[in-house]
Design a protein around this motif. Structure first.
Motif, PDB file in Angstrom:
ATOM      1  N   THR A  13      13.172  -5.943  85.366  1.00 21.93           N
ATOM      2  CA  THR A  13      12.845  -7.364  85.251  1.00 21.93           C
ATOM      3  C   THR A  13      11.335  -7.619  85.277  1.00 21.93           C
ATOM      4  N   CYS A  14      10.557  -6.609  85.654  1.00 16.51           N
ATOM      5  CA  CYS A  14       9.099  -6.771  85.667  1.00 16.51           C
ATOM      6  C   CYS A  14       8.506  -6.702  84.265  1.00 16.51           C
ATOM      7  N   TYR A  15       9.262  -6.197  83.310  1.00 17.32           N
ATOM      8  CA  TYR A  15       8.744  -5.977  81.966  1.00 17.32           C
ATOM      9  C   TYR A  15       9.665  -6.616  80.932  1.00 17.32           C
ATOM     10  N   ARG A  16       9.071  -6.907  79.806  1.00 16.48           N
ATOM     11  CA  ARG A  16       9.846  -7.533  78.732  1.00 16.48           C
ATOM     12  C   ARG A  16      10.021  -6.615  77.530  1.00 16.48           C
ATOM     13  N   ALA A  17       9.327  -5.476  77.542  1.00 17.22           N
ATOM     14  CA  ALA A  17       9.424  -4.566  76.401  1.00 17.22           C
ATOM     15  C   ALA A  17       8.998  -3.167  76.810  1.00 17.22           C
ATOM     16  N   GLY A  18       9.461  -2.192  76.020  1.00 17.14           N
ATOM     17  CA  GLY A  18       9.044  -0.809  76.187  1.00 17.14           C
ATOM     18  C   GLY A  18       8.599  -0.256  74.840  1.00 17.14           C
ATOM     19  N   VAL A  19       7.476   0.457  74.819  1.00 21.66           N
ATOM     20  CA  VAL A  19       6.961   1.063  73.593  1.00 21.66           C
ATOM     21  C   VAL A  19       6.949   2.571  73.797  1.00 21.66           C
ATOM     22  N   PHE A  20       7.565   3.296  72.865  1.00 16.66           N
ATOM     23  CA  PHE A  20       7.799   4.723  73.024  1.00 16.66           C
ATOM     24  C   PHE A  20       7.108   5.518  71.922  1.00 16.66           C
ATOM     25  N   ASP A  21       6.439   6.588  72.311  1.00 22.40           N
ATOM     26  CA  ASP A  21       6.001   7.570  71.323  1.00 22.40           C
ATOM     27  C   ASP A  21       7.244   8.229  70.733  1.00 22.40           C
ATOM     28  N   LEU A  22       7.133   8.729  69.511  1.00 18.21           N
ATOM     29  CA  LEU A  22       8.291   9.344  68.856  1.00 18.21           C
ATOM     30  C   LEU A  22       8.388  10.830  69.178  1.00 18.21           C
ATOM     31  N   ASP A  23       7.405  11.608  68.700  1.00 22.19           N
ATOM     32  CA  ASP A  23       7.468  13.060  68.818  1.00 22.19           C
ATOM     33  C   ASP A  23       7.260  13.495  70.266  1.00 22.19           C
ATOM     34  N   GLY A  24       8.271  14.121  70.834  1.00 18.60           N
ATOM     35  CA  GLY A  24       8.165  14.609  72.198  1.00 18.60           C
ATOM     36  C   GLY A  24       8.722  13.667  73.240  1.00 18.60           C
ATOM     37  N   VAL A  25       8.970  12.406  72.865  1.00 17.92           N
ATOM     38  CA  VAL A  25       9.570  11.446  73.795  1.00 17.92           C
ATOM     39  C   VAL A  25      10.977  11.083  73.332  1.00 17.92           C
ATOM     40  N   VAL A  26      11.098  10.604  72.099  1.00 18.30           N
ATOM     41  CA  VAL A  26      12.406  10.232  71.565  1.00 18.30           C
ATOM     42  C   VAL A  26      13.050  11.415  70.848  1.00 18.30           C
ATOM     43  N   THR A  27      12.255  12.124  70.060  1.00 17.57           N
ATOM     44  CA  THR A  27      12.782  13.266  69.304  1.00 17.57           C
ATOM     45  C   THR A  27      12.040  14.537  69.675  1.00 17.57           C
ATOM     46  N   ASP A  28      12.668  15.658  69.359  1.00 16.62           N
ATOM     47  CA  ASP A  28      12.070  16.965  69.618  1.00 16.62           C
ATOM     48  C   ASP A  28      11.288  17.455  68.407  1.00 16.62           C
ATOM     49  N   SER A  29      10.811  16.527  67.583  1.00 14.78           N
ATOM     50  CA  SER A  29      10.094  16.894  66.361  1.00 14.78           C
ATOM     51  C   SER A  29       8.718  17.475  66.645  1.00 14.78           C
ATOM     52  N   ALA A  30       8.206  17.296  67.879  1.00 11.79           N
ATOM     53  CA  ALA A  30       6.905  17.887  68.214  1.00 11.79           C
ATOM     54  C   ALA A  30       6.937  19.396  68.020  1.00 11.79           C
ATOM     55  N   ARG A  31       8.090  20.006  68.268  1.00 11.25           N
ATOM     56  CA  ARG A  31       8.206  21.456  68.081  1.00 11.25           C
ATOM     57  C   ARG A  31       7.983  21.833  66.624  1.00 11.25           C
ATOM     58  N   LEU A  32       8.563  21.054  65.694  1.00 14.08           N
ATOM     59  CA  LEU A  32       8.380  21.344  64.278  1.00 14.08           C
ATOM     60  C   LEU A  32       6.946  21.090  63.846  1.00 14.08           C
ATOM     61  N   HIS A  33       6.345  20.010  64.369  1.00  9.80           N
ATOM     62  CA  HIS A  33       4.943  19.739  64.043  1.00  9.80           C
ATOM     63  C   HIS A  33       4.062  20.894  64.503  1.00  9.80           C
TER      64      HIS A  33
END
Length: 523
Positions: A13-33
């Motif tokens: 309730t302290c926040y109204r939004a969340g902003v996420f990095d993609l590679d390494g946070v949401v997906t494992d694509s950092a490994r491919l990069h």
């Protein structure tokens, strides 16, 4: 030894939004990069040696990727790494061919390598991250994803996660709008503006040093660093307010709000009502779930009362044992031929009717596991009580019998061996460290595979997973995704993605027995 940290106090309730990095946070694509960058610089280094007889230090996929590449726009990554080797190339233009010896030319060649890897290997999501994002959206928060990559939208679509974000800011947007890349705050600030939320009323999640610095400079109310590379102190130094190992630690649950998870045995009638006319599909860890945790793994013997309950359940519904043990070992310990056995955290699966699956690329990692085993045996030989247990697709380092004063030595040794073998990843558990193949596979994905293979992905089936350890959290997160039940076995204060709990293995037996009674009554 990495410092332990308590669960962060993230009150939604302290926040109204969340902003996420993609590679390494949401997906494992950092490994491919990272692999694409390594192929690029290995090839370019060979060209320089052949043409100029001049060499430079090879690209280190751990240190160089973290220091010069991770989180930065592609061309900036090229320039940053080359400058670390005292190499200065003309910038060129984004239209340069991949064969041109310019910053842009090399960056475009890296893109070609990445696209080839993406086509051949695909990208996996972190199930716990997806579960967390779904939970905050259900709580009414807006979400955005940011990435320096121009492939972000393609990757999101490919993994079926595009619908989870109200806004996307990627490398294409940055180029079109003239946004500076990380560690500049531009892409985080732009994401907040697209959500129409002031940055101070939002939190950001990043795994890269340049990323946490960018989010901090953008003025986000909370910057969460996800430590995928053993860089906790560096993440804090670059602007992270808190550092976690995985978003599983932030999943809102009854336990996270200060109240214990509902007891599955006491609330059995409610679970039975939720089950309704559906048939359960039961997935069970072995150690700590079907048998108590013991000093040495060979002492974990299944008692006859539990074996009888499993036999009864197996006659009424699908039952699978999903264990970190080798598949043959856990099958022998349970001793019921009609059940499904998924060993090595799901890398090796067999079952009735000719069911068989061995993860296709797992065998490629056997030489690396053999090397790690030799190094661990040699370097841990002087520590009393440590046990190095080699499994087919993993190595477990048990330290339950190790003196407290020596535990740091065990961890430091395991981390050192893992750093020297980037093909392997370190995981943990109850008084155990493990080295496993760095592959997009875990107990959660194994459960998904079994549901499909056994034709259980049906509306009239409800999956139920019981486990007690860190390695079971992927399966608990999977249960959240598909509307199943996750039952955590153990301490009520444990932070977990499970929806219910059972106190110990005795309660597991009672719960499974009541389930068997119910199924027999309704048959």
């Amino acid at each position: 030894m990495k410092q332990l940290h308590s669960k962060p106090n993230l009150t939604l309730t302290c926040y109204r939004a969340g902003v996420f990095d993609l590679d390494g946070v949401v997906t494992d694509s950092a490994r491919l990069h990272c692999l694409a960058w390594q192929r690029l610089f290995d090839a370019y280094r060979a060209e320089r040696v052949e043409q100029d007889r001049v060499s430079f230090a090879a690209f280190d996929p751990n240190e160089d990727y973290r220091r010069y590449i991770d989180g930065k726009p592609r061309y900036e990554g090229v320039r940053s790494f080359l400058e670390s080797r005292m190499i200065h190339l003309p910038f060129g233009t984004p239209q340069d061919s991949a064969d041109r010896e310019t910053v842009c030319g090399l960056g475009n060649r890296k893109q070609r390598f990445f696209e080839q890897l993406l086509a051949s290997q695909g990208v996996e999501v972190f199930a716990s991250s997806i579960a967390f994002i779904e939970s905050i959206r259900a709580a009414g928060l807006k979400t955005a994803v940011v990435s320096s990559s121009k492939n972000a939208r393609v990757v999101l679509t490919g993994v079926g996660a595009h619908h989870l974000f109200d806004a996307v800011v990627d490398g294409i947007d940055s180029e079109r709008l003239g946004l500076n890349g990380k560690p500049h705050p531009d892409i985080f600030s732009h994401a907040a503006s697209l959500l129409a939320i002031p940055p101070e009323r939002a939190f950001a999640v990043e795994d890269a040093l340049s990323g946490v610095e960018a989010a901090s400079r953008a003025g986000f109310g909370l910057v969460v660093g996800v430590d995928r590379a053993g860089q906790r102190e560096d993440l804090l130094a670059h602007g992270a307010d808190i550092v976690i190992d995985d978003l599983i630690e932030l999943l809102p649950s009854e336990a996270a709000q200060g109240a214990p998870l509902p007891d599955a045995l006491a609330g059995f009638d409610g679970i039975a009502e939720r089950l309704g006319h559906r048939l359960p599909a039961i997935f069970l860890d072995y150690d700590g779930t079907l048998t108590p945790i013991v000093a040495r793994p060979e002492l974990a013997i299944l008692d006859e009362a539990m074996r009888l309950i499993l036999k009864r359940l197996g006659q009424r519904c699908s039952v699978a044992i999903v264990s970190g043990r080798d598949r043959a070992n856990v099958a022998e310990l349970v001793g019921i031929g009609s059940l499904v056995y998924a060993g090595s955290h799901g890398f090796d699966i067999t079952g009735p009717g000719g069911l068989h699956m061995q993860y296709e690329r797992a065998a490629e990692f056997l030489p690396h596991l053999a090397t790690a085993e030799t190094q661990l045996q040699q370097r841990l030989a002087g520590i009393r009580g440590v046990l190095v247990e080699r499994k087919r697709f993993a190595i477990a380092i048990h330290y339950r019998l190790v003196a407290e004063s020596d535990v740091d030595r065990v961890l430091t040794t395991v981390e050192s061996v893992a750093e020297g073998l980037p093909q392997l990843r370190r995981t943990g558990g109850k008084k155990v460290f493990e080295l496993r193949p760095r592959l997009p596979w875990d107990k959660g994905k194994a459960v998904f595979w079994l549901l499909e293979a056994l034709d259980l992905s049906q509306a009239d089936v409800m999956p139920i997973y019981l486990g007690d350890d860190e390695t079971d959290e992927d399966a608990f997160a999977a249960m959240r995704e598909i509307g199943g039940l996750g039952l955590f076995v153990g301490d009520a204060s444990q932070v977990t993605a499970a929806s219910h709990r059972l106190s110990d293995t005795v309660c597991v037996g009672r719960f499974l027995e009541r389930l068997a009674d119910m199924l027999e009554t309704h048959s």
